[in-house]
Design a protein around this motif. Structure first.
Motif, PDB file in Angstrom:
ATOM      1  N   ALA A 129       0.828  -1.217   0.000  1.00  0.00           N
ATOM      2  CA  ALA A 129       0.000   0.000   0.000  1.00  0.00           C
ATOM      3  C   ALA A 129       0.856   1.259   0.000  1.00  0.00           C
ATOM      4  O   ALA A 129       0.443   2.312   0.485  1.00  0.00           O
ATOM      5  CB  ALA A 129      -0.980   0.016   1.174  1.00  0.00           C
ATOM      6  N   GLU A 130       2.049   1.156  -0.579  1.00  0.00           N
ATOM      7  CA  GLU A 130       2.923   2.318  -0.722  1.00  0.00           C
ATOM      8  C   GLU A 130       2.689   2.947  -2.092  1.00  0.00           C
ATOM      9  O   GLU A 130       2.595   2.237  -3.104  1.00  0.00           O
ATOM     10  CB  GLU A 130       4.391   1.905  -0.592  1.00  0.00           C
ATOM     11  CG  GLU A 130       4.746   1.369   0.785  1.00  0.00           C
ATOM     12  CD  GLU A 130       6.113   0.684   0.817  1.00  0.00           C
ATOM     13  OE1 GLU A 130       6.690   0.593   1.917  1.00  0.00           O
ATOM     14  OE2 GLU A 130       6.584   0.229  -0.256  1.00  0.00           O
ATOM     15  N   VAL A 131       2.597   4.281  -2.139  1.00  0.00           N
ATOM     16  CA  VAL A 131       2.412   4.983  -3.405  1.00  0.00           C
ATOM     17  C   VAL A 131       3.784   5.165  -4.051  1.00  0.00           C
ATOM     18  O   VAL A 131       4.655   5.836  -3.504  1.00  0.00           O
ATOM     19  CB  VAL A 131       1.736   6.357  -3.177  1.00  0.00           C
ATOM     20  CG1 VAL A 131       1.646   7.130  -4.488  1.00  0.00           C
ATOM     21  CG2 VAL A 131       0.351   6.178  -2.564  1.00  0.00           C
ATOM     22  N   VAL A 132       3.973   4.552  -5.224  1.00  0.00           N
ATOM     23  CA  VAL A 132       5.266   4.655  -5.906  1.00  0.00           C
ATOM     24  C   VAL A 132       5.222   5.686  -7.042  1.00  0.00           C
ATOM     25  O   VAL A 132       6.254   6.135  -7.528  1.00  0.00           O
ATOM     26  CB  VAL A 132       5.730   3.284  -6.452  1.00  0.00           C
ATOM     27  CG1 VAL A 132       5.961   2.318  -5.307  1.00  0.00           C
ATOM     28  CG2 VAL A 132       4.734   2.712  -7.453  1.00  0.00           C
ATOM     29  N   ASP A 133       4.005   6.078  -7.447  1.00  0.00           N
ATOM     30  CA  ASP A 133       3.879   7.104  -8.478  1.00  0.00           C
ATOM     31  C   ASP A 133       2.477   7.701  -8.390  1.00  0.00           C
ATOM     32  O   ASP A 133       1.539   7.056  -7.911  1.00  0.00           O
ATOM     33  CB  ASP A 133       4.108   6.511  -9.869  1.00  0.00           C
ATOM     34  CG  ASP A 133       4.384   7.594 -10.924  1.00  0.00           C
ATOM     35  OD1 ASP A 133       4.661   8.747 -10.523  1.00  0.00           O
ATOM     36  OD2 ASP A 133       4.302   7.280 -12.116  1.00  0.00           O
ATOM     37  N   ILE A 134       2.358   8.942  -8.857  1.00  0.00           N
ATOM     38  CA  ILE A 134       1.057   9.610  -8.803  1.00  0.00           C
ATOM     39  C   ILE A 134       0.891  10.496 -10.022  1.00  0.00           C
ATOM     40  O   ILE A 134       1.849  11.109 -10.493  1.00  0.00           O
ATOM     41  CB  ILE A 134       0.900  10.433  -7.498  1.00  0.00           C
ATOM     42  CG1 ILE A 134      -0.476  11.119  -7.447  1.00  0.00           C
ATOM     43  CG2 ILE A 134       2.008  11.459  -7.347  1.00  0.00           C
ATOM     44  CD1 ILE A 134      -0.772  11.813  -6.130  1.00  0.00           C
ATOM     45  N   TRP A 135      -0.318  10.527 -10.554  1.00  0.00           N
ATOM     46  CA  TRP A 135      -0.684  11.428 -11.653  1.00  0.00           C
ATOM     47  C   TRP A 135      -1.958  12.147 -11.238  1.00  0.00           C
ATOM     48  O   TRP A 135      -2.911  11.531 -10.737  1.00  0.00           O
ATOM     49  CB  TRP A 135      -0.919  10.644 -12.937  1.00  0.00           C
ATOM     50  CG  TRP A 135      -1.324  11.499 -14.108  1.00  0.00           C
ATOM     51  CD1 TRP A 135      -0.511  12.088 -15.021  1.00  0.00           C
ATOM     52  CD2 TRP A 135      -2.665  11.882 -14.470  1.00  0.00           C
ATOM     53  NE1 TRP A 135      -1.243  12.808 -15.937  1.00  0.00           N
ATOM     54  CE2 TRP A 135      -2.567  12.705 -15.623  1.00  0.00           C
ATOM     55  CE3 TRP A 135      -3.923  11.615 -13.941  1.00  0.00           C
ATOM     56  CZ2 TRP A 135      -3.688  13.245 -16.251  1.00  0.00           C
ATOM     57  CZ3 TRP A 135      -5.038  12.171 -14.549  1.00  0.00           C
ATOM     58  CH2 TRP A 135      -4.915  12.969 -15.700  1.00  0.00           C
ATOM     59  N   ILE A 136      -2.016  13.452 -11.430  1.00  0.00           N
ATOM     60  CA  ILE A 136      -3.200  14.235 -11.071  1.00  0.00           C
ATOM     61  C   ILE A 136      -3.624  15.052 -12.275  1.00  0.00           C
ATOM     62  O   ILE A 136      -2.791  15.713 -12.907  1.00  0.00           O
ATOM     63  CB  ILE A 136      -2.915  15.176  -9.880  1.00  0.00           C
ATOM     64  CG1 ILE A 136      -2.583  14.361  -8.621  1.00  0.00           C
ATOM     65  CG2 ILE A 136      -4.108  16.090  -9.594  1.00  0.00           C
ATOM     66  CD1 ILE A 136      -2.112  15.205  -7.450  1.00  0.00           C
ATOM     67  N   GLY A 137      -4.888  15.022 -12.623  1.00  0.00           N
ATOM     68  CA  GLY A 137      -5.370  15.827 -13.747  1.00  0.00           C
ATOM     69  C   GLY A 137      -6.802  15.501 -14.109  1.00  0.00           C
ATOM     70  O   GLY A 137      -7.466  14.668 -13.478  1.00  0.00           O
ATOM     71  N   ARG A 138      -7.252  16.161 -15.172  1.00  0.00           N
ATOM     72  CA  ARG A 138      -8.627  15.963 -15.629  1.00  0.00           C
ATOM     73  C   ARG A 138      -8.726  14.710 -16.490  1.00  0.00           C
ATOM     74  O   ARG A 138      -7.826  14.427 -17.295  1.00  0.00           O
ATOM     75  CB  ARG A 138      -9.107  17.192 -16.397  1.00  0.00           C
ATOM     76  CG  ARG A 138      -9.561  18.306 -15.454  1.00  0.00           C
ATOM     77  CD  ARG A 138     -10.006  19.540 -16.156  1.00  0.00           C
ATOM     78  NE  ARG A 138     -10.960  20.292 -15.346  1.00  0.00           N
ATOM     79  CZ  ARG A 138     -11.132  21.600 -15.409  1.00  0.00           C
ATOM     80  NH1 ARG A 138     -10.402  22.312 -16.254  1.00  0.00           N
ATOM     81  NH2 ARG A 138     -12.018  22.201 -14.658  1.00  0.00           N
ATOM     82  N   THR A 139      -9.845  14.000 -16.336  1.00  0.00           N
ATOM     83  CA  THR A 139     -10.049  12.731 -17.026  1.00  0.00           C
ATOM     84  C   THR A 139     -11.473  12.645 -17.549  1.00  0.00           C
ATOM     85  O   THR A 139     -12.331  13.465 -17.222  1.00  0.00           O
ATOM     86  CB  THR A 139      -9.817  11.543 -16.063  1.00  0.00           C
ATOM     87  OG1 THR A 139     -10.626  11.736 -14.895  1.00  0.00           O
ATOM     88  CG2 THR A 139      -8.368  11.419 -15.643  1.00  0.00           C
ATOM     89  N   VAL A 140     -11.724  11.618 -18.330  1.00  0.00           N
ATOM     90  CA  VAL A 140     -13.085  11.205 -18.649  1.00  0.00           C
ATOM     91  C   VAL A 140     -13.175   9.736 -18.250  1.00  0.00           C
ATOM     92  O   VAL A 140     -12.281   8.940 -18.560  1.00  0.00           O
ATOM     93  CB  VAL A 140     -13.447  11.435 -20.132  1.00  0.00           C
ATOM     94  CG1 VAL A 140     -12.488  10.706 -21.070  1.00  0.00           C
ATOM     95  CG2 VAL A 140     -14.888  11.034 -20.413  1.00  0.00           C
ATOM     96  N   THR A 141     -14.222   9.386 -17.514  1.00  0.00           N
ATOM     97  CA  THR A 141     -14.345   8.021 -16.975  1.00  0.00           C
ATOM     98  C   THR A 141     -15.728   7.471 -17.275  1.00  0.00           C
ATOM     99  O   THR A 141     -16.647   8.189 -17.672  1.00  0.00           O
ATOM    100  CB  THR A 141     -14.111   8.011 -15.446  1.00  0.00           C
ATOM    101  OG1 THR A 141     -14.970   8.981 -14.831  1.00  0.00           O
ATOM    102  CG2 THR A 141     -12.668   8.338 -15.101  1.00  0.00           C
TER     103      THR A 141
END
Length: 743
Positions: free
Chosen positions: A375-387
């Protein structure tokens, strides 16, 4: 054409009232701030630029407001202009400016920034000041050097509000409107031609029109008829009106929302990360209509997981400077009464366009994590999406998967658990996603607890309602693994977004929670000692460890709700601010609110700031956002008060069917006028008046939190178990009255 003009006028009137209310709050805060600067340096003089610098006012509109207030305060002889454009506080050794807090018994306390203790004001010294007013108070000299300060209101500088909820009492050519708020110590005198159609017994909104010097009661005019007291809609609308909260949307705001382009376009998709092919689902309460958040899950080739926390992109539709944004900002939050929700956004947005409903493409703002099995965060991306959410689960359904499903196998949700009332099949890949996310959530929770987070799993009282909204039963909402799964990933997204922006050193909206006051913790420790518990207050770690142990130990016991409530009261209040101090309760150095923009305006601000900074914009004006944070915190508090009142109302209504019945309870509060008792089986709280305890004459001992019998020495203390009989139920005052029958 006439109808349109009338609608526009009504809309402008509603908008005008909201603008005036907001301007009044800003004006009050500014007046207090001016006095704080001038009284802190009483021998010096300051021009408006120096005062603006000390108050961190940088924008032109607020500077103009500051200049205007300085001139008005000078004209009212509250400050003096010692040189051209240079102001000084008028030396008044015994005068302070603060906010008046009136108790239900009619006395008041003036809360002054910078003073350790509030100033007590007896009812006969209130001098027409009302609850929430900004006032000048004269402190009696003989109390200056003692802990308890007493005084008299010398001036009302600014009314907190001029509209009140009350009930009409008709006389021949006039009427009195009796306020429903116990803190309003006077009624309103209303001439017959000012009733605007109100009849005897009607619940109304009345506005103060005038209050002559020698009159006991203010002159009023009825502005709106809410209905007949006792009718549920009337009572709920009364609660909202009492706090200045709207229950409908202005027509022009509804019309504006309906004209928005709600389509999902190829042009907009091209500007976003397309995640529609990634497995995505929502988990929410069974009766939810607005789905703020969704989770996506993908197993990566390196054995790690890609987990997306997808949040409705409200800021795509609600643009700054529009009447829709202005309305959302004024409300600042959705209000959740027992039988209804008053949403922050019009229904077309909160329940449709922005709601992440299954089998629909949606614009979202996302935090996408690569996580390993620890449960360790090794990478992160933040931004607008369509889901695209493929499944909608209620918490009970997800809990059923967690408890009974197996990895690699399809699972059938039983009909009695399913939101469709029929069996539902959950594909094996969705089962794997839920089970894996639950394991990761448990690890995230474990890390938080080891870092010193506090787990407030307070019992939440809920009502079973019939088709008319009347209470037929009481039950307690329990937070299980499915609830905690969602909670942990929302906490993770909020924390990581805050950390992401904090590194940029730019203005941002943080959710902060200060460390608890040592004296309050000691008082709490004294109370729980009566139950055989204790806290280790040596340092922060021992305090949080022993507090968590306590909260776990009391689960399921009769004193749980009392201990949980007192523990929360011993904590500081969480607020919004641009000045980060961390979040004590969650043990996070950085925290924000990113995950609920449908129902919280700060989340909308967070989304906007995030996008600006992702686009390379410079830091935004701190003073502007600090003012918005303050407003959001105030409205959060107002909404919470309205929600509590709706619960009290429903408790009283529920207990009407139990008059003269006996119940076991725990003393949950002690005052000079009696003891409050919480019924163990349903958490309804009522008052046993001291004068009704007939076996002795009882006085209040502040040190022991107890009523003490003068002849026998017998005590009734916080936490004592007692038996009570339901003596009276008062729906108008939202009060239960009990009678003590034995210990």
């Amino acid at each position: 054409m006439k109808k349109t003009n009338k609608t526009q006028k009504q809309g402008k009137s509603g908008k005008s009232k909201k603008n005036k209310s907001l301007a009044k709050r800003n004006k009050q805060e500014l007046i207090k701030a001016i006095f704080s600067v001038l009284q802190e340096h009483p021998e010096e003089g300051f021009n408006y630029k120096q005062i603006a610098a000390k108050l961190h006012i940088t924008d032109a509109p607020r500077r103009d407001m500051l200049v205007k207030q300085l001139v008005q305060l000078k004209e009212k002889k509250r400050i003096v202009e010692i040189d051209r454009g240079k102001y000084q506080a008028i030396p008044m050794q015994h005068y302070y400016v603060g906010t008046l807090d009136v108790s239900a018994r009619g006395n008041g306390y003036v809360i002054v920034d910078g003073l350790d203790n509030d100033i007590f004001v007896a009812q006969n010294f209130l001098n027409k000041a009302l609850h929430g007013d900004l006032v000048e108070v004269y402190v009696f000299p003989r109390f200056r050097n003692r802990n308890k300060m007493e005084g008299e209101i010398s001036k009302v500088l600014e009314r907190n509000k001029v509209r009140f909820v009350g009930t009409v009492q008709m006389h021949k050519n006039f009427a009195f409107v009796v306020p429903t708020d116990a803190r309003m110590y006077t009624d309103f005198f209303v001439l017959k031609d000012k009733l605007n159609g109100a009849q005897d017994g009607d619940r109304v909104i009345v506005r103060i029109e005038d209050w002559k010097d020698k009159s006991d009661s203010p002159m009023g005019v009825v502005e709106q008829i809410l209905g007949k007291p006792g009718e549920q809609t009337t009572e709920m609308h009364s609660i909202l009106a009492e706090y200045g909260l709207p229950y409908t949307y202005p027509e022009e705001v509804e019309a504006f929302a309906k004209k928005l382009d709600l389509s999902i376009t190829d042009e907009e998709i091209a500007r976003r990360r397309d995640m529609r092919e990634t497995l995505t689902f929502t988990i929410d309460p069974r009766d939810a209509k607005d789905f703020d958040d969704a989770l996506s899950f993908k197993l990566l080739e390196n054995g790690n997981y890609e987990i997306g926390v997808h949040i409705a992109d409200v800021s795509h539709y609600v643009k700054e400077g529009t009447i829709l944004d202005e309305e959302a900002y004024n409300r600042a939050t959705s209000v959740y009464l027992v039988d209804r929700v008053v949403p922050m956004l019009p229904e077309i947005l909160c329940n449709f366009a922005c709601s992440l409903r299954p089998d629909e493409d949606k614009y979202t703002f996302s935090a996408v994590f690569e996580m390993n099995k620890k449960a360790e965060v090794v990478d992160i991306w933040i931004g607008r999406t369509v889901t695209h959410s493929s499944f909608r689960f209620a918490y009970e359904e997800a809990q059923s998967v967690i408890e009974q499903a197996k990895v690699g196998e399809e699972y059938t949700i039983p009909a009695e658990t399913s939101i469709t009332d029929k069996e539902r099949s959950v594909p094996a890949n969705v089962v794997e996603a839920i089970l894996t996310l639950n394991i990761l959530a448990e690890k995230l929770r474990g890390k938080r607890m080891r870092l010193g987070a506090i787990t407030f799993d307070k019992v939440e009282v809920k009502f079973d309602l019939d088709e008319n909204g009347n209470p037929t039963g009481v039950y307690f909402k329990e937070s299980k693994e499915a609830n905690k799964l969602i909670e942990e990933f929302m906490l993770l997204a909020n924390r990581k977004v805050a950390e992401y922006v904090a590194k940029m050193k730019k203005t941002f909206v943080y959710r902060v929670h200060d460390e608890p006051d040592a004296d309050k913790l000691q008082q709490f420790n004294t109370v729980i000692n009566r139950f055989g518990y204790s806290l280790d207050l040596k340092n922060r770690q021992t305090t949080t460890d022993s507090l968590n142990n306590l909260l776990e130990e009391v689960k399921g016991k009769k004193e749980q709700n009392l201990v949980d409530t007192l523990a929360i009261r011993s904590m500081a209040k969480a607020t919004y601010t641009t000045k980060n101090i961390g979040h004590y309760g969650l043990a996070f150095d950085y925290y924000t609110h990113f995950t609920s923009p449908i129902r919280r305006y700060p989340d909308v601000m967070v989304h906007r700031l995030l996008q600006l900074y992702l686009d390379g914009a410079p830091s935004q004006p701190e003073a502007e956002y600090e003012a918005k944070c303050k407003h959001s915190s105030q409205m959060e508090s107002v909404a919470a008060s309205a929600e509590r009142d709706s619960i009290k109302y429903m408790q009283v209504k529920y207990m009407e069917a139990h008059k003269n019945q006996q119940f076991a309870g725990v003393i949950s509060g002690v005052t000079e006028w009696g003891i409050y008792v919480e019924i163990t089986i349903n958490k309804c709280e009522g008052l046993v008046r001291a004068r009704d305890i007939k076996d002795d004459y009882y006085t209040f001992d502040e040190q022991q939190y107890a009523l003490v019998g003068q002849a026998t020495g017998k005590t009734y203390q916080l936490g004592d178990e007692v038996m009570i009989r339901v003596k009276n139920t008062d729906l108008m005052k939202k009060q239960l009255e009990f009678e003590l029958i034995s210990e």
